[in-house]
Design an enzyme around this catalytic site. Sequence first.
Site, PDB file in Angstrom:
ATOM      1  N   GLU A 326     -22.650 -62.110 -17.351  1.00 50.90           N
ATOM      2  CA  GLU A 326     -22.813 -63.255 -18.260  1.00 50.90           C
ATOM      3  C   GLU A 326     -23.434 -62.854 -19.589  1.00 50.90           C
ATOM      4  O   GLU A 326     -23.133 -63.449 -20.623  1.00 50.90           O
ATOM      5  CB  GLU A 326     -23.673 -64.338 -17.593  1.00 50.90           C
ATOM      6  CG  GLU A 326     -22.922 -65.152 -16.570  1.00 50.90           C
ATOM      7  CD  GLU A 326     -23.675 -66.399 -16.133  1.00 50.90           C
ATOM      8  OE1 GLU A 326     -23.064 -67.223 -15.439  1.00 50.90           O
ATOM      9  OE2 GLU A 326     -24.867 -66.546 -16.468  1.00 50.90           O
ATOM     10  N   HIS A 355     -19.285 -44.965   2.634  1.00 52.40           N
ATOM     11  CA  HIS A 355     -18.152 -44.844   3.545  1.00 52.40           C
ATOM     12  C   HIS A 355     -17.002 -45.752   3.121  1.00 52.40           C
ATOM     13  O   HIS A 355     -16.065 -45.960   3.896  1.00 52.40           O
ATOM     14  CB  HIS A 355     -18.591 -45.170   4.967  1.00 52.40           C
ATOM     15  CG  HIS A 355     -19.576 -44.182   5.520  1.00 52.40           C
ATOM     16  ND1 HIS A 355     -19.213 -43.139   6.346  1.00 52.40           N
ATOM     17  CD2 HIS A 355     -20.916 -44.053   5.322  1.00 52.40           C
ATOM     18  CE1 HIS A 355     -20.282 -42.422   6.642  1.00 52.40           C
ATOM     19  NE2 HIS A 355     -21.331 -42.962   6.044  1.00 52.40           N
ATOM     20  N   LYS A 469     -15.435 -74.964 -16.590  1.00 50.56           N
ATOM     21  CA  LYS A 469     -16.131 -76.202 -16.244  1.00 50.56           C
ATOM     22  C   LYS A 469     -15.433 -77.414 -16.857  1.00 50.56           C
ATOM     23  O   LYS A 469     -15.289 -78.465 -16.210  1.00 50.56           O
ATOM     24  CB  LYS A 469     -17.586 -76.141 -16.709  1.00 50.56           C
ATOM     25  CG  LYS A 469     -18.470 -75.210 -15.893  1.00 50.56           C
ATOM     26  CD  LYS A 469     -19.909 -75.269 -16.377  1.00 50.56           C
ATOM     27  CE  LYS A 469     -20.823 -74.364 -15.551  1.00 50.56           C
ATOM     28  NZ  LYS A 469     -22.221 -74.410 -16.026  1.00 50.56           N
TER      29      LYS A 469
END
Length: 482
Positions: A326, A355, A469
Amino acid sequence: MIKLASGFSFDYQNMMGTGKITAEDIVAFAPQIEKAEQAITEMRKTGYIRGHLSKDGEPEKVLFSQLPYVEEGYLNSPASLAKLDKLQKRVRNNVDVVVSMGIGGSYLGNKVLFDVQCGSFWNYKTVAERNGYPQVFFSGNNIDPQSTGDLLHYLQAEAKKKSQQTDRKYRVLIICISKSGGTLDTMSSFMVVYEALKNHPNIDLEVIAITDPNTAKPTLLKKLAQDNAWETFAVPDGVGGRFTVFCEVGLVLGAIIGFDIHAFLQGAKDMDKACQTEDVYQNPALLNAVLKYIGAEKYGRSEEVLMPYGDYLESISMWYTQLLAESLGKHYNKSGQEVFYGRTPIVALGTRDMHSQTQQHQDGKLNKVVQFVRVEHWQNDLVIPNAFPQVESLAAIAGITMSSALETARESNAEALASGNRFNACFTLPTLNAYHLGELLYLLALSIAYEGEFADVDAFDQPGVEAYKKIMQKKLATLQKK
């Protein structure tokens, strides 16, 4: 290596040298370093940093660097810390379970404090083993019907059990966190949980609201708190969500679980003071930012892996993912020019992801910087026993402590990466406690502020988040009509 008086250290040797960043690179970058240092010094003094505007387009203060200082008139004051201490005493031995509801920084920072203080098995411990502190669950960080339903089922079942075993009700405390007071993810989950529990015959429900403290124009959550007489704490102006672990957003939960919030802030404060030097090789936050900026811009290291070694440290990497993404992932610079700046953050955990991801880190594109976090002295350590002496390969590791094996794995990973011209560095915490956690989190936050100045982007806004949004709000309005 930079090593502070506290024992905290930043080892950057695998970032510099032949085929890596050179001392000459840093010398050539000196004018930008000086300019950034001046900007951060000004931010500390006045709260203002060039080019940062609020959502309304007005100059807005940036106050996260004030948070470690507990002083009269500051966001964290003696009175506000006393209020938190009072909350801790009131909740301890009086609340059965806490549900912390928030998203972004209102979740990720709190999860770091919980993991470091409590670990994975906290909720399985008895009240005595938890020293009177409540169980803790996190919700509201996703609009997930299944996990929310499972949480409600558990709480209602525990309430029924409590009523059968004792003569009192099950005491539930919801902490609802939203700066705007209307964060969709959090508030939708909050309404579901609140409605299901408020009239439950075996539950005493309490709510704490953490939101914008403005009383002249109260947020929706603030107004609900006023109408229902809920206790409130502040998401202060000038502190973006990704920096709020140092204010009441994080400190409320910290107090409730017995986390040493005073030591946490002291660690952040001492780190801030250690970073108030113009000498780049003595300022860990500045040097960290310089190396990663030059690494990205000159050497193409456009992805950043934060890889702590220790299960309860993984949430630090998750918190940092938001901080980096952000803050620095920006379309435009401060002059309005397209720059498409930023590194892609990647969460990893040692030794687990040695791994899985390490194959890519070691042999993939030369576009990554890997930063390790290690604990030097673990409070609880175990020795690997010689459980199967007849198995030569297993007997060979008997007698070694788990912490030594963990560090050997990290050192081997770092050495292998360095041998392949893979940039990596390491932060070392002497022990895993609130003070050293404060040092680390604050260093990472301050590094972001420095790099924003290098890249000439606003590290304290998040316009890209607003785009989805606006679309989502319209779609939900249409859905409700249907």
